[in-house]
Design an enzyme around this catalytic site. Structure first.
Site, PDB file in Angstrom:
ATOM      1  N   GLU A 343       7.086  20.375  -4.730  1.00  0.00           N
ATOM      2  CA  GLU A 343       5.625  20.398  -4.548  1.00  0.00           C
ATOM      3  C   GLU A 343       5.057  21.759  -4.151  1.00  0.00           C
ATOM      4  O   GLU A 343       4.196  21.848  -3.282  1.00  0.00           O
ATOM      5  CB  GLU A 343       5.220  19.363  -3.473  1.00  0.00           C
ATOM      6  CG  GLU A 343       5.602  17.953  -3.833  1.00  0.00           C
ATOM      7  CD  GLU A 343       5.370  16.968  -2.700  1.00  0.00           C
ATOM      8  OE1 GLU A 343       4.934  15.850  -2.986  1.00  0.00           O
ATOM      9  OE2 GLU A 343       5.648  17.303  -1.529  1.00  0.00           O
TER      10      GLU A 343
HETATM   11  C1  TNX Z   1       6.906  13.530  -1.331  1.00  0.00           C
HETATM   12  S1  TNX Z   1       9.642  13.703  -2.194  1.00  0.00           S
HETATM   13  C2  TNX Z   1       7.510  14.607  -0.703  1.00  0.00           C
HETATM   14  C3  TNX Z   1       7.454  14.710   0.750  1.00  0.00           C
HETATM   15  C4  TNX Z   1       6.648  13.605   1.363  1.00  0.00           C
HETATM   16  C5  TNX Z   1       6.973  12.320   0.654  1.00  0.00           C
HETATM   17  C6  TNX Z   1       6.305  11.132   1.265  1.00  0.00           C
HETATM   18  C7  TNX Z   1       9.405  15.162  -1.954  1.00  0.00           C
HETATM   19  C8  TNX Z   1      10.437  16.038  -2.441  1.00  0.00           C
HETATM   20  N1  TNX Z   1       8.288  15.525  -1.326  1.00  0.00           N
HETATM   21  O1  TNX Z   1       6.942  15.965   1.130  1.00  0.00           O
HETATM   22  O2  TNX Z   1       6.969  13.521   2.711  1.00  0.00           O
HETATM   23  O3  TNX Z   1       6.576  12.422  -0.672  1.00  0.00           O
HETATM   24  O4  TNX Z   1       6.746   9.955   0.678  1.00  0.00           O
END
Ligand code: TNX
Length: 538
Positions: A343
């Site tokens: 992300e």
């Molecule tokens: C996605 S999964 C994220 C996290 C969040 C999570 C909450 C991922 C690699 N990144 O930063 O905490 O969703 O479900």
């Protein structure tokens, strides 16, 4: 001799009492009998093969544990078993002749070079009337084997068959070996901080179900949780808060080493994650020179993702990362370092690829294999880097095309922070609601990733909505127990109807360990075969 005769009759007597129990009035308390058929004891994860012989080994005060001499780690495995038996049923079982009085039956933990056991975690259990032989090639295999043995120890003794208490262990043979060598759980200690004691409790519960990897998500926008001596403000400033504005916290290097040591004693590898180049607000608040999003960083206690990034074109950033990876790698005996990589919505694509390529070299320089969330498959990384697939099938395919190994963690199936259903207070539901049956009814092999590319599975527990161990347990249990079976047991041996009965029988273990599990209505928890009266913490 007398004992042998009575043990022989034990099975038949038990059978009689079970029949009596079945005939009792429904409203009367059930007569609680230990299981006498090895085939129906509720083992999780389910072993490869169980062959019952319908008799029993009488665990009692005349039982002793012996371990192979000159086999590294086997004595410790024996002591671990004795400790757990003591905590579970308050029975002292001497190990290797220490404090032994009369010994009439032995549990022998044996190092064996047999070809059948030629896998690090394989073990065999031969349970006879007067001996239990646990064979394994390695202490790690023996450690997995004693978890099975712990699950075979009944919660209640049979006090009618002899002057002393007897805990009958059903006889037979178990052969076992995991489907995947990587069976992981992840805990986010960044969004909310969890103490060393909390993490140890989680490790103990996971080890009982043969989980062997604990991935710690140590840094994120809201908090930096691991002391880095060469960059002290990371924890001083970056560790000072958490989601919701609480006090946060961090592990000193001594704390971290203690977690690693504790996990190692349970044959569990700690995988440290420093998430970057996104999810780095807490680091940039401590050292603004790292920041690449053009804004002045401030401590952040919300739950948004994707707004932060390191400056990927600055040498100082890589000097910083080199220090961080070095200090953490020096304290981490396991082979992996997780660099996050998810992300990074405000990092330009070229910058992201440049960054991941450079970080991979740093991780390799410090002797570790790099793991990253599935987005890292977009960079020009080596086939020995590992992608953790959580969201994008396209990224998983790219990883396979690069012949990388993949850790299977699909958010809509394996995320422990997803709510069970619309009524669950804790958790999120952006990927799915994940009730206990849906969490169990899938296979890591289902997603088109060739088996040889699957390193294993992992169930992440993100902590935006959980603030303490009890809330952690509510989301993790019972789903985590099912994930242990998905990773250990081959698909042919898995079946929801069969699993849900075995899961129901985990209630006594969870309750005596004060685990605040979610009492899903899909599970007939009352089917537990034992009362909780005589149960103590183990
Ligand atoms: C996605 S999964 C994220 C996290 C969040 C999570 C909450 C991922 C690699 N990144 O930063 O905490 O969703 O479900």
């Amino acid at each position: 001799m007398i004992k042998t005769v009575f043990i022989r009759s034990l099975f038949f007597l038990s059978l009689g009492l079970v029949i009596l129990a079945c005939q009792s009035e429904p409203e009367k308390p059930r007569i609680l009998m230990p299981e006498t058929d090895l085939a129906t004891v509720s083992l999780i994860p389910k072993p490869v093969k169980v062959i019952p012989t319908n008799s029993a080994f009488a665990l009692d005060q005349f039982t002793a544990i012996y371990t192979s001499k000159n086999a590294t780690g086997f004595d410790k495995v024996g002591e671990f078993l004795a400790e757990k038996i003591k905590a579970h049923i308050d029975l002292d079982v001497p190990v290797n002749g220490k404090k032994a009085n009369t010994v009439e039956r032995v549990i022998y933990i044996n190092q064996s070079d047999s070809l059948e056991l030629n896998a690090p975690e394989a073990y065999q259990l031969y349970i006879n009337q007067d001996s239990i032989i646990l064979n394994a090639n390695t202490a790690e295999g023996a450690f997995r084997g004693i978890q099975t043995l712990r699950q075979l120890v009944p919660n209640v003794s049979n006090d009618t068959l002899a002057a002393q208490k007897i805990w009958p262990i059903p006889s037979g043979k178990i052969t076992d070996n995991p489907n995947f060598g990587y069976r992981g759980a992840m805990l986010d200690v960044a969004r909310h901080f969890f103490s060393v004691e909390d993490v140890k409790k989680y490790i103990d519960l996971l080890a009982y179900y043969k989980i062997n990897m604990l991935h710690l998500h140590l840094t994120d926008d809201q908090g930096w949780r691991i002391e880095i001596k060469s960059w002290p403000k990371l924890t001083e400033i970056g560790g000072s808060t958490e989601v919701g504005g609480g006090p946060g916290g961090f592990y000193t290097q001594e704390d971290y080493k203690e977690i690693v040591r504790y996990a190692q004693e349970r044959y569990m590898t700690i995988i440290p994650e420093v998430d970057m180049p996104g999810h780095t607000n807490s680091a940039s608040v401590a050292y603004p020179i790292l920041n690449g999003n053009g804004k002045t960083p401030k401590l952040y206690t919300g739950m948004q993702v994707g707004f932060s990034t390191f400056d990927t074109r600055k040498d100082t950033v890589y000097a910083f990362i080199d220090d961080v990876v070095r200090e953490i790698s020096e304290m981490t005996p396991g082979p992996y370092f997780h660099m996050g990589g998810d992300e990074s919505h405000v990092t330009k694509k070229n910058d992201y690829i440049h960054f991941v390529n450079k970080v991979e070299k740093i991780v390799q320089k410090h002797g570790k294999l790099m793991i990253g969330w599935d987005e890292v498959a977009n960079a020009d990384i080596d086939s020995n880097a590992i992608a953790q697939w959580w969201a994008s099938e396209e990224n998983a395919k790219k990883a396979v095309a690069k012949n990388m190994k993949v850790i299977v963690s699909p958010a809509n199936k394996a995320y422990l922070d997803m709510k069970y259903d619309t009524l669950t207070d804790l958790g999120l539901h952006w990927a799915a609601y994940i009730p206990v049956d849906s969490a169990y009814q899938w296979s890591p092999e289902d997603y088109g990733i060739p088996k040889e590319n699957i390193l294993g599975t992992e169930a992440p527990l993100w902590s935006e909505t959980i603030t303490n161990i009890s809330e952690l347990e509510y989301l993790a249990f019972p789903r985590m127990i099912g994930y242990s079976e998905l990773a250990w047991t081959v698909p042919e041996n898995r079946d929801w109807e069969n699993y849900k009965v075995r899961l129901a029988d985990q209630a006594p273990f969870l309750e005596r360990n004060n685990v605040n599990y979610y009492p899903s209505k899909l599970i007939d928890w009352k089917k537990s075969k034992y009362t909780y009266e005589t149960i103590e913490k183990d």
